[in-house]
Design an enzyme around this catalytic site. Structure first.
Site, PDB file in Angstrom:
ATOM      1  N   GLU A 131      85.209  68.605 -82.647  1.00 44.20           N
ATOM      2  CA  GLU A 131      85.474  68.189 -81.204  1.00 44.20           C
ATOM      3  C   GLU A 131      86.514  69.088 -80.319  1.00 44.20           C
ATOM      4  OE1 GLU A 131      85.002  63.945 -80.911  1.00 44.20           O
ATOM      5  OE2 GLU A 131      82.833  64.213 -81.256  1.00 44.20           O
ATOM      6  N   GLU A 278      76.762  64.037 -84.862  1.00 43.50           N
ATOM      7  CA  GLU A 278      77.296  62.518 -85.077  1.00 43.50           C
ATOM      8  C   GLU A 278      76.234  62.022 -83.920  1.00 43.50           C
ATOM      9  OE1 GLU A 278      81.366  61.712 -84.370  1.00 43.50           O
ATOM     10  OE2 GLU A 278      81.859  63.454 -85.589  1.00 43.50           O
TER      11      GLU A 278
END
Ligand SMILES: *[C@@H]1O[C@H](CO)[C@@H](O)[C@H](O)[C@H]1NC(C)=O
Ligand SMILES: *[C@@H]1O[C@H](CO)[C@@H](O)[C@H](O)[C@H]1NC(C)=O
Ligand SMILES: *[C@@H]1O[C@H](CO)[C@@H](O)[C@H](O)[C@H]1NC(C)=O
Ligand SMILES: *[C@@H]1O[C@H](CO)[C@@H](O)[C@H](O)[C@H]1NC(C)=O
Ligand SMILES: *[C@@H]1O[C@H](CO)[C@@H](O)[C@H](O)[C@H]1NC(C)=O
Ligand SMILES: *[C@@H]1O[C@H](CO)[C@@H](O)[C@H](O)[C@H]1NC(C)=O
Length: 493
Positions: A131, A278
């Site tokens: 991220e 995720e």
């Protein structure tokens, strides 16, 4: 949400601003191919479980894909000759090195990919960072990420592995969104500040036949927006439907995923494969983070996976990685206290609730077997030491800054404790984290060890497990003033 050690700050990222509603389940597509449900295995815990025992548990549950946040050999080697496919990762703090020097990527691939393959570890992806475009990083990784990705793919290609192993870039769903005045998937596009970069990245991925890896969190939609319709976070209806370009949306996961599909279309790569890196729901640390909601979420999500329905724009089977396998009591709580409670299993490898990873409603999640615990003893507040009460606040603060007190917070599992219960919780969790070292249950006489289970109602006072890690938790945390206090107390007659 996976803030890893290299995270400097961490505001939870926004999931696409598709704030709408839903109801009807879509018909099953009838595909026979099994859903590919993997798990994320983060290891930011004080007391790791033996990796071999964890891998045995994964095999018992039929999990055949695992995503890691590094390439730690202790963890990775447990996958040798198991048939489980692995996604390794280069942490964010190594992106600059990767981008700056091609030798770094070659060395990394040689040591952490070629070496592992030879050892029978089935590496399939190398994630470059985690991220890196989160708004909370203030753009600090913007310039190094794409060069790092290219460098990794080139090193894989040079090693003759590029066909089988792809470099990928796990991104939070905050890299794309829909405008607030038109919150539907078809209005989606990559975030304005990184649009040109994202277009280059997705075209690079496409050219190398690599997938886009995205992290999608319906829980965060709810956490960040008090007006978000609760039922739209789940998969069993009770919310208004969203109509968009002939498609019908019944839940935020689908709407968010298809916002990405639209963003890819607008970037010239409409068919780019998407992996959900995720997805999950935490069980403590917030009013919406509890076992009831987590179970509701997983139940709906896994059934959906089992039916291979995909999303309105991408029907069919999906590759997803649940977040996360085990609770991690050392994660940063900057995004929220729920950060330490994402595990499908608790710190000791026990399932938190029954779950069917196959999505077909027959199997229950099997926990990790034969995890050794420390002795059944607890550390609690010693109320007899009334004259020392003035030291209480500092002692509790100290305990909670060195151990995980997040279950005490508002809306959490231990929020109903009395004042004294709070103190005991803090003392016990510190004592357990310090491997039940007797010196960690003193606090100048304010604490005492008991053999009576100190748990109260729905609030578990844990007994820690025997850490499988060779890394010992030293008493280094002991604060200087406390040491002075301990020394002082011990020299009293
Ligand atoms: C291999 O991965 C480990 C763990 O992530 C890392 O510490 C190490 O630096 C990597 N090897 C190389 C050569 O970069
Ligand atoms: C980003 O900026 C904020 C506010 O200016 C600051 O508090 C934070 O430390 C910065 N984060 C990084 C990763 O530089
Ligand atoms: C990234 O590169 C741009 C253009 O060269 C530059 O203006 C910016 O300061 C760089 N950002 C960082 C964090 O290094
Ligand atoms: C959410 O859905 C349930 C049924 O699943 C329904 O009883 C409830 O009224 C719904 N809540 C809202 C706010 O729509
Ligand atoms: C116990 O601690 C929590 C978290 O600090 C706090 O919200 C709560 O009010 C405390 N309870 C009492 C009775 O002091
Ligand atoms: C202590 O009690 C709690 C709640 O009843 C229970 O879940 C836990 O297993 C017990 N711990 C031990 C070590 O017996």
């Amino acid at each position: 949400m996976a803030l890893r050690p290299s995270a400097v700050t961490a505001a939870a990222a926004c999931v696409a601003t598709v704030v709408l509603m839903a109801l009807l389940p879509l018909p099953a597509s009838g595909s026979d191919e099994g859903a590919a449900v993997g798990v994320n295995w983060g290891t930011m815990m004080s007391h790791p479980i033996n990796p071999s025992a964890v891998v045995r548990m994964l095999l018992l549950n039929g999990v055949n894909r695992v995503k890691m946040f590094d390439a730690d050999p202790w963890t990775a080697s447990a996958f040798a000759n198991t048939g489980i496919q692995l996604m390794l990762a280069v942490p964010n703090d190594q992106l600059a090195s990767l981008a700056g020097d091609p030798r770094y990527a070659r060395l990394w691939v040689n040591q952490n990919v070629t070496g592992y393959l030879q050892a029978g570890i089935d590496v399939r992806y190398v994630a470059v960072g985690n991220e890196p475009f989160l708004k909370s990083y203030n753009g600090s990784l913007i310039n190094v990420t794409f060069p790092a990705l290219k460098s990794m793919q080139r090193a894989l290609d040079e090693a003759g592995l590029g066909e089988k192993i792809k470099a990928v870039l796990p991104l939070n769903a905050d890299v794309y969104n829909s405008p607030e005045n038109k919150p539907v998937p078809s209005a989606g596009h990559f975030r304005k500040d990184i649009n040109a970069l994202m277009v280059d990245i997705v075209n690079f991925l496409h050219k190398h036949d690599a997938p886009f890896v995205v992290n999608i969190y319906p829980f965060l939609s709810l956490y960040q927006n008090p007006n978000f319709p609760l039922n739209f976070s789940f998969f069993d209806g009770g919310s208004k439907l969203v109509y968009d370009e002939g498609m019908v949306y019944t839940n935020v996961f689908d709407a968010n995923f298809d916002t990405l599909v639209w963003s890819l279309r607008k970037s010239g790569v409409p068919d780019l494969k998407i992996i959900v890196g995720e997805v999950g729901w935490p069980t403590d640390g917030d009013k919406n983070a509890n076992v009831r909601y987590a179970q509701k979420f997983y139940d709906g999500f896994l059934k959906k996976m089992g039916r291979n329905v995909g999303t309105p724009l991408r029907p069919g089977s999906m590759e997803v990685y649940l977040f996360a396998l085990i609770d991690e009591n050392q994660k940063s709580v900057l995004p929220g206290r729920f950060e330490r409670h994402w595990g499908l299993v608790a710190y000791d490898g026990k399932p938190k609730f029954s779950m069917d990873l196959s999505g077909h409603g027959q199997d229950n999640l099997v926990g990790v077997e034969e995890v050794p615990y420390l002795p059944a003893q607890w550390c609690v507040f010693n109320k007899d030491e009334k004259d020392k009460y003035k030291d209480l606040p500092a002692s509790v603060d100290y305990a909670c800054s060195n151990a995980d007190c997040t279950p005490l917070g508002y809306g959490s599992s231990c929020n109903g404790l009395s004042h004294d219960g709070n103190i005991s919780y803090a003392f016990n969790i510190y004592f357990q984290t310090m491997d039940q070292d007797v010196r960690a249950c003193s606090f100048g006489g304010l604490a005492k060890i008991t053999m009576i289970n100190a748990s109260q109602g729905g609030c578990l006072f844990p007994v820690q497990i025997l850490s499988a890690s060779e890394k010992v938790v030293p008493l280094r945390f002991v604060h200087v003033s406390l040491l002075v206090l301990l020394v002082f107390v011990s020299i009293l007659p």
